[in-house]
Design a protein around this motif. Sequence first.
Motif, mmCIF file in Angstrom:
data_model
loop_
_atom_site.group_PDB
_atom_site.id
_atom_site.type_symbol
_atom_site.label_atom_id
_atom_site.label_comp_id
_atom_site.label_asym_id
_atom_site.label_seq_id
_atom_site.Cartn_x
_atom_site.Cartn_y
_atom_site.Cartn_z
ATOM 1 N N LEU A 106 12.746 7.117 39.842
ATOM 2 C CA LEU A 106 11.141 7.142 39.735
ATOM 3 C C LEU A 106 10.629 7.137 41.029
ATOM 4 N N SER A 107 11.072 6.068 41.693
ATOM 5 C CA SER A 107 10.314 5.759 42.967
ATOM 6 C C SER A 107 10.496 7.355 43.695
ATOM 7 N N ALA A 108 11.573 7.883 44.019
ATOM 8 C CA ALA A 108 11.630 9.105 44.789
ATOM 9 C C ALA A 108 10.966 10.204 44.037
ATOM 10 N N GLY A 109 10.694 10.245 42.841
ATOM 11 C CA GLY A 109 9.869 11.291 42.142
ATOM 12 C C GLY A 109 8.404 11.051 42.473
ATOM 13 N N VAL A 110 7.941 9.590 42.484
ATOM 14 C CA VAL A 110 6.656 9.499 42.933
ATOM 15 C C VAL A 110 6.260 9.610 44.284
ATOM 16 N N ARG A 111 7.356 9.480 45.115
ATOM 17 C CA ARG A 111 7.177 9.953 46.545
ATOM 18 C C ARG A 111 6.863 11.426 46.765
ATOM 19 N N MET A 112 7.825 12.174 45.972
ATOM 20 C CA MET A 112 7.735 13.604 46.081
ATOM 21 C C MET A 112 6.525 14.077 45.367
ATOM 22 N N LEU A 113 5.888 13.650 44.102
ATOM 23 C CA LEU A 113 4.833 14.033 43.625
ATOM 24 C C LEU A 113 3.406 13.855 44.770
ATOM 25 N N ARG A 114 3.509 12.713 45.292
ATOM 26 C CA ARG A 114 2.515 12.380 46.391
ATOM 27 C C ARG A 114 2.495 13.755 47.374
ATOM 28 N N ARG A 115 3.431 14.249 47.570
ATOM 29 C CA ARG A 115 3.576 15.240 48.743
ATOM 30 C C ARG A 115 3.281 16.539 48.152
ATOM 31 N N THR A 116 3.191 16.733 46.749
ATOM 32 C CA THR A 116 3.168 18.337 46.296
ATOM 33 C C THR A 116 1.528 18.643 46.083
ATOM 34 N N GLY A 117 1.407 19.649 46.036
ATOM 35 C CA GLY A 117 -0.127 20.042 45.734
ATOM 36 C C GLY A 117 -0.589 19.459 44.214
ATOM 37 N N LYS A 118 -1.976 19.425 44.147
ATOM 38 C CA LYS A 118 -2.526 19.078 42.988
ATOM 39 C C LYS A 118 -2.645 19.829 41.728
ATOM 40 N N LYS A 119 -1.506 20.885 41.656
ATOM 41 C CA LYS A 119 -1.856 22.078 40.780
ATOM 42 C C LYS A 119 -1.148 21.410 39.401
ATOM 43 N N PRO A 120 -1.904 21.749 38.424
ATOM 44 C CA PRO A 120 -1.646 20.952 37.089
ATOM 45 C C PRO A 120 -0.372 21.323 36.608
ATOM 46 N N LEU A 121 0.163 22.480 36.650
ATOM 47 C CA LEU A 121 1.536 22.942 36.144
ATOM 48 C C LEU A 121 2.476 22.038 36.908
ATOM 49 N N SER A 122 2.474 22.133 38.170
ATOM 50 C CA SER A 122 3.351 21.564 38.937
ATOM 51 C C SER A 122 3.420 19.954 38.836
ATOM 52 N N LEU A 123 2.354 19.322 38.714
ATOM 53 C CA LEU A 123 2.216 18.082 38.010
ATOM 54 C C LEU A 123 2.815 17.750 36.788
ATOM 55 N N ALA A 124 2.324 18.701 35.977
ATOM 56 C CA ALA A 124 3.079 18.468 34.661
ATOM 57 C C ALA A 124 4.600 18.576 34.430
ATOM 58 N N LEU A 125 5.101 19.598 35.198
ATOM 59 C CA LEU A 125 6.500 19.726 35.325
ATOM 60 C C LEU A 125 7.484 18.708 36.004
ATOM 61 N N ILE A 126 6.687 18.015 36.865
ATOM 62 C CA ILE A 126 7.253 16.774 37.686
ATOM 63 C C ILE A 126 7.358 15.742 36.624
ATOM 64 N N VAL A 127 6.140 15.452 36.121
ATOM 65 C CA VAL A 127 5.960 14.440 35.450
ATOM 66 C C VAL A 127 6.962 14.453 34.170
ATOM 67 N N ALA A 128 6.931 15.495 33.440
ATOM 68 C CA ALA A 128 7.890 15.914 32.214
ATOM 69 C C ALA A 128 9.278 15.796 32.606
ATOM 70 N N ALA A 129 9.897 16.386 33.866
ATOM 71 C CA ALA A 129 11.117 16.335 34.322
ATOM 72 C C ALA A 129 11.551 14.929 34.538
ATOM 73 N N GLY A 130 10.546 13.973 35.491
ATOM 74 C CA GLY A 130 10.806 12.733 35.773
ATOM 75 C C GLY A 130 11.021 11.905 34.536
ATOM 76 N N LEU A 131 10.251 12.009 33.606
ATOM 77 C CA LEU A 131 10.293 11.018 32.272
ATOM 78 C C LEU A 131 11.796 11.583 31.742
ATOM 79 N N SER A 132 11.664 12.763 31.434
ATOM 80 C CA SER A 132 13.111 13.351 30.831
ATOM 81 C C SER A 132 14.037 12.810 31.609
ATOM 82 N N MET A 133 14.446 12.938 32.773
ATOM 83 C CA MET A 133 15.569 12.147 33.337
ATOM 84 C C MET A 133 15.529 10.747 33.238
ATOM 85 N N LEU A 134 14.537 9.952 33.299
ATOM 86 C CA LEU A 134 14.641 8.461 33.001
ATOM 87 C C LEU A 134 15.129 8.136 31.587
#
Length: 190
Positions: A127-155
Amino acid sequence: MNKKPSLWTLFSSFFQIGLFTFGGGYAMIPLIEDVCVDRRGWITAEELARVVVIAESTPGPVAINCATFVGNKSRGVPGAFAATFGVVLPSFLIILALSLFLGRVFEIPLVARAFRGIRIAVSILILSAGVRMLRRTGKKPLSLALIVAAGLSMLAINFFSLPVSTITLLAAAGAISLTASLIAGKEKGK
């Protein structure tokens, strides 16, 4: 980039990363970032983010691909070998020791509970690695949603030991992203 590290420094740095990280490549990313980006300056944060994406897309574990990249960038082929050997050796030695001496150790209730706790710690590292990568990505809603969904799924997959492959998650995220891109392209007339 700081002064070229010695082969021993590459080996020992990645040996320590491999020795003190449970849970594989994703759990190693925060340690790789701390050592290679923050403390040693061997690569930049942006390079690490790119390496993680490329390492996920190519055969082999993420940590090994990251170690190989950092070693190669720092010292060429000998550096790639030293860093890769350093990150792999601890796991090999631990598995060898477990197979030789401990046999049924995971059937002991206390050990099983300890490894369940380690699994939770690994989830937090991921989760920590995902949050760091999330901070570095753009603020595009689809990208954010995919990152959050993938992170929660992996957890959830990791925490509950679900039999779902990360390849399935990658394929689903790719299909969603491709579909959204095609729809957005049609709307723009492209």
